[in-house]
Design an enzyme around this catalytic site. Structure first.
Site, PDB file in Angstrom:
ATOM      1  CB  CYS A 206      -0.913   0.003   1.222  1.00  0.00           C
ATOM      2  SG  CYS A 206      -2.020   1.425   1.276  1.00  0.00           S
TER       3      CYS A 206
ATOM      4  CG  ASN B  29      -3.274  -7.223  -7.248  1.00  0.00           C
ATOM      5  OD1 ASN B  29      -2.839  -6.305  -6.576  1.00  0.00           O
ATOM      6  ND2 ASN B  29      -4.516  -7.254  -7.660  1.00  0.00           N
TER       7      ASN B  29
ATOM      8  CE  LYS C  77      -2.499  -7.265  -3.215  1.00  0.00           C
ATOM      9  NZ  LYS C  77      -2.070  -5.938  -3.666  1.00  0.00           N
TER      10      LYS C  77
END
Length: 334
Positions: free
Chosen positions: A98, A209, A137
């Site tokens: 993020c 992704n 991630k």
């Protein structure tokens, strides 16, 4: 419950303010097998006493489900992982992707890609606190630290820490100068780099992704990696989840009908509203079900404008679904 690695073949990404338990309940009734993720939860918030509220979910229906943690302190993340363990999540994922300013100020998210040793320590601490898979991630790079060698150095540290799997967003993140929204659109996608990374990590499960919008695109990616993770496409067009079970998990059972889905969501809304939830908090996740369908505008209007009015009841869901069914019949007749 032990996570079946096949669940990672198709997953719905963690998305702040979107993939809450109401969203996941809805998505689970579109796909029985896709791996669902919570919104990111910070380790600090959990150990300050927020676990009962932040980790609560519909345990009877949401599995397989992964919880995503944000943090950078190994000891704190270990404590948070222990709390997640008590809630029986199938996988515990660390956010290293993020790019938001708020996340950076807390020293977690994508900025941690600059500190692979620290991330590795975090993974080890989390693994010591649970028997469940601990995964990461991440992005393919950040700022000027974006070479293929930089990515491999980061990933090699994850391999040494015995991470359970990697989810890789195929864009780098610019931590200064771009908003989170721009970081999802401006840096170019580099799927080939992720494909090469899969060859580098060998048997470690690696999921891709970023910018994936259709199941046809998923098919192409699955020729190179172990799984696909969809974010906004799955949220804005949840109807594509209807085909996931047969296509990727070999489940020949029929997808849920609109009538059955309507009944499920009405019953769920009624129960949640008795607990204090607002109807609009539940139905907002269903707006995309009308994506590209006749009557979609009226369908969305009912679930937005009408759902916030005093006295709005679950019957509104039935009214909205009648519009969808009428549009489907119209399309089939034409």
């Amino acid at each position: 419950m032990i996570l079946d690695p096949k669940a990672r073949t198709f997953s719905v990404a963690p998305m702040m303010e979107w993939t809450d338990k109401n969203c996941r309940f809805f998505h689970r009734h579109l796909s029985r097998h896709a791996l669902l993720f919570t919104e990111m939860v910070t380790s600090a918030a959990l150990i300050r006493g927020g676990a009962d509220w932040l980790l609560n979910y519909n345990d009877d229906v949401e599995h397989p489900i992964a919880v995503q943690l944000g943090g950078s302190d190994p000891a704190e993340l270990a404590k948070a992982t222990s709390l997640c363990d008590q809630f029986k999540y199938d996988e515990i994922n660390l956010n290293v992707g993020c790019p938001s300013d708020r996340v950076q100020s807390g020293k977690f998210g994508a900025c941690l890609m600059a500190e692979p040793e620290l991330v590795a320590d975090c993974v080890r601490a989390m693994r010591d606190a649970t028997d469940r898979p601990v995964t990461v991630k991440c992005r393919i790079g950040i700022d000027d630290q974006d070479s293929e060698e930089d990515l491999r150095i980061f990933v090699d540290h994850m391999l040494e820490a015995k991470v359970g799997a990697l989810y890789v967003h195929a864009r780098k993140a610019w931590l200064k100068g771009l908003s989170p929204k721009e970081n999802r659109e401006v840096p170019p996608l580099d799927y080939d780099r992720v494909y090469r990374l899969k060859k580098h990590v060998g048997d470690l499960p690696l999921m891709i992704n970023g910018g994936i919008e259709t199941l046809e695109q998923c098919d192409e990616h699955l020729q190179h990696v172990d799984g696909v993770m969809l974010g906004r496409a799955a949220y804005h067009n949840p109807g594509l989840l209807f085909d996931v079970d047969q296509r990727y998990f070999g489940d020949k059972s029929e997808s849920i009908s609109l009538d059955s889905l309507c009944e499920v969501m009405m019953n769920y809304a009624e129960i949640q509203m008795t607990k204090g939830a607002k109807l609009n908090q539940i139905v907002r996740h269903m707006l995309g079900l009308g994506f590209g369908k006749p009557g979609a505008r009226r369908y969305r209007q009912l679930l937005t404008v009408e759902a916030v009015k005093p006295g709005a009841s679950p019957q509104l869901i039935a009214d909205a679904f009648e519009i969808l069914k009428a549009g489907r019949l119209l399309a089939e007749a034409s």
